[in-house]
Design an enzyme around this catalytic site. Sequence first.
Site, PDB file in Angstrom:
ATOM      1  N   GLY A 198       0.900  -1.104  -0.042  1.00  0.00           N
ATOM      2  CA  GLY A 198      -0.059   0.124   0.271  1.00  0.00           C
ATOM      3  C   GLY A 198       0.807   1.230  -0.123  1.00  0.00           C
ATOM      4  N   GLU A 416      -0.343 -36.056   4.293  1.00  0.00           N
ATOM      5  CA  GLU A 416      -1.177 -34.904   4.770  1.00  0.00           C
ATOM      6  C   GLU A 416      -1.556 -35.113   6.211  1.00  0.00           C
ATOM      7  OE1 GLU A 416      -0.401 -31.977   3.694  1.00  0.00           O
ATOM      8  OE2 GLU A 416       0.443 -32.863   1.879  1.00  0.00           O
TER       9      GLU A 416
HETATM   10  P1  ADP Z   1       2.598  -0.999  -3.425  1.00  0.00           P
HETATM   11  O1  ADP Z   1       2.597   0.423  -3.817  1.00  0.00           O
HETATM   12  O2  ADP Z   1       3.215  -0.902  -1.874  1.00  0.00           O
HETATM   13  O3  ADP Z   1       3.273  -2.065  -3.976  1.00  0.00           O
HETATM   14  P2  ADP Z   1      -0.130  -0.707  -3.796  1.00  0.00           P
HETATM   15  O4  ADP Z   1      -0.473   0.622  -2.909  1.00  0.00           O
HETATM   16  O5  ADP Z   1       0.082  -0.450  -5.149  1.00  0.00           O
HETATM   17  O6  ADP Z   1       1.075  -1.374  -3.129  1.00  0.00           O
HETATM   18  O7  ADP Z   1      -1.084  -1.514  -3.382  1.00  0.00           O
HETATM   19  C1  ADP Z   1      -2.064  -2.228  -4.317  1.00  0.00           C
HETATM   20  C2  ADP Z   1      -3.576  -2.099  -4.027  1.00  0.00           C
HETATM   21  O8  ADP Z   1      -3.597  -3.062  -2.878  1.00  0.00           O
HETATM   22  C3  ADP Z   1      -4.104  -0.989  -3.653  1.00  0.00           C
HETATM   23  O9  ADP Z   1      -4.524  -0.162  -4.421  1.00  0.00           O
HETATM   24  C4  ADP Z   1      -5.198  -1.430  -2.407  1.00  0.00           C
HETATM   25  O10 ADP Z   1      -6.366  -1.504  -3.088  1.00  0.00           O
HETATM   26  C5  ADP Z   1      -4.505  -2.689  -1.956  1.00  0.00           C
HETATM   27  N1  ADP Z   1      -3.995  -2.423  -0.659  1.00  0.00           N
HETATM   28  C6  ADP Z   1      -2.543  -2.586  -0.433  1.00  0.00           C
HETATM   29  N2  ADP Z   1      -2.248  -2.164   0.932  1.00  0.00           N
HETATM   30  C7  ADP Z   1      -3.713  -1.973   1.407  1.00  0.00           C
HETATM   31  C8  ADP Z   1      -3.752  -1.394   2.815  1.00  0.00           C
HETATM   32  N3  ADP Z   1      -2.758  -1.455   3.771  1.00  0.00           N
HETATM   33  N4  ADP Z   1      -4.906  -1.108   2.997  1.00  0.00           N
HETATM   34  C9  ADP Z   1      -6.187  -1.465   1.795  1.00  0.00           C
HETATM   35  N5  ADP Z   1      -5.871  -1.908   0.896  1.00  0.00           N
HETATM   36  C10 ADP Z   1      -4.392  -1.883   0.260  1.00  0.00           C
HETATM   37 ZN    ZN Z   2       4.320 -32.240   3.552  1.00  0.00          ZN
END
Ligand code: ADP
Ligand code: ZN
Length: 597
Positions: A198, A416
């Site tokens: 995020g 398993e």
């Molecule tokens: P990064 O830039 O760290 O690779 P992003 O911000 O692009 O990650 O995250 C991709 C998507 O994942 C976001 O658009 C959101 O929808 C979801 N996401 C990631 N982290 C969060 C968070 N902490 N809370 C809510 N949604 C999240």
């Molecule tokens: Zn195993």
Amino acid sequence: MKNNWRSLATYALLVLVALAIVAPLFTPEKPVKEVPFSVFLDQVDKGEIKAVSISNDLISATAGDKSRLKTRALNYPNLVGLLREKGVAINVEAPPESSWVVNLLIQLLAPVAFFGLLWWLMLRQAQGANSQAMSFGRANMKPQTRKIDVTFADVAGVDEAKEELKEIVDFLKTPQKFHALGAKIPKGLLLMGPPGTGKTLLARAIAGEAGVPFFSISGSDFVEMFVGVGAARVRSVFEQAKKQTPSIIFMDEVDAVGRHRGAGLGGGHDEREQTLNQLLVEMDGFDPKVNIIVIAATNRPDILDPALLRPGRFDRQVVLDKPDLKGRADILAIHAKGKPLAGDVDLNVVARRTPGFTGADLENVLNEAAILAARAEKKEVSMEEVEEAADRVMAGPEKKSRVISDREKKIIAYHEVGHAILSSVLPNADPVHKISILPRGLALGYTLQLPLEDKYLVTKGQAVDQITVLMGGRVAEELFFNEVTSGAHNDLQRATELANKMVTEFGMSGLGPRTFGRKDRQIFLGRDITEMKDYSEQTADEIDGEIEKIINDCHARAKELLGKNRAKVDSIAQVLIEKETLENSDLEEALKGLQGA
Ligand code: ADP
Ligand code: ZN
Ligand code: MG
């Protein structure tokens, strides 16, 4: 601006082509009649022709009445003699040339067309590579002045980071308050964390909360086909941002440009270095009174040039970790909005079974679940789809089509069940949530253990029990088939890694409470960068001995416990072979009445 360049080139090309087509129509041409050679000869005979002009096989003639005609003759032997006889003026010309206008145009047009084509190809390529080499440094991003509607409420599981960032938002909202007290506000803020946690989202949320223009540019925009383009872009971004303060400049994936100078293989780093230098110059150059905050994001802080982290640059650093149990539940709640969930969906259970998932993974889980539900023509997303989606995101879609022989299936089932029984019997092991013999991704079957809470501390008891559980699969194969398979490969690897950690990192062995080997590591990247051996060969032997001892003890313990529960292993395996997947109450029922340690 980029579009202007392109359309200008296109227009120039079009005008030239049109000229080339139209020009010949305007070339002055008197009407010339083309006649057969015999007719021409007749006219010469009659004395009607006054002058000829010969060029190769083409004869142009002017008659006494000034009318013109032309004809063709190849090597007619007596023509000259005949013409002399009739007193016709003869002129011999070089081979005919087309009008000079056309010639000039062709000469002009050929290179223009060539370069035009080249230009066009490069443009296409550049766009394909998602860069805009041809815009020559004019940063093409527009500030997202239209309000960003992402707020902190859309980001969950990163409470500490949010807490820190509130201050930045405050500053952007009311800079006067801070300036009045002489407070120095950080110029640069670096968001670090694994992909999908995020970072990009949070940066947008800061702009959304503060309601300021957001100039976003990604690392790949910086590193361009032509040296100097990236640097020009950086300059241009800062220029634009300075015109609209307070504002945020966001540099996503800054590692693309901020890589250690001089690091990396091969040449061709001039562009990156220039860009990085420009960035440093800009960051040092602007007055802290200018209300701009530069936010950068990276998942590779380890490779960043140290110059970027110096005071006055990205000196404020915020780490985003993978979310913990509560964080995952909150993130799931955010992304569940707008998806009709059936009553049986318990997001807390989903959160519990998804340790290690990032925000992006969790979003993906709910999205996959909705797709599955839609495919099944359902009106609501039920727990079944969510579970399936979580499995998919974890290990790739269920491969129902993969052919597995009955014997293989039987071995996998016992394997398993071996894991499952041990994790249920051992007091410090995580409880089992699900066992399945449906192949998934690379794994043939799997036993899903559900940590009740995310662990920050691992006790020795837990480590030993975990290794014992990992041995369970292999031991079941030994006990029931007198045979071992390659299926335990991953278990053995994980067991060995954990045992190694117990000895060399956790001080949980006969070698006493100390560590062996110095590791320079970025914890949240889960990766060792360098390792230094700080012990002797003899100690190395002892370490190996300790690891072996731990593994052997756990193996023996697994054997003893599964031996005690032979009948249970058999009966559960039968059910598993039948149902392929065991979870919830079925699983609880099956695991009742086990012989403990
Ligand atoms: P990064 O830039 O760290 O690779 P992003 O911000 O692009 O990650 O995250 C991709 C998507 O994942 C976001 O658009 C959101 O929808 C979801 N996401 C990631 N982290 C969060 C968070 N902490 N809370 C809510 N949604 C999240
Ligand atoms: Zn195993
Ligand atoms: Mg990102």
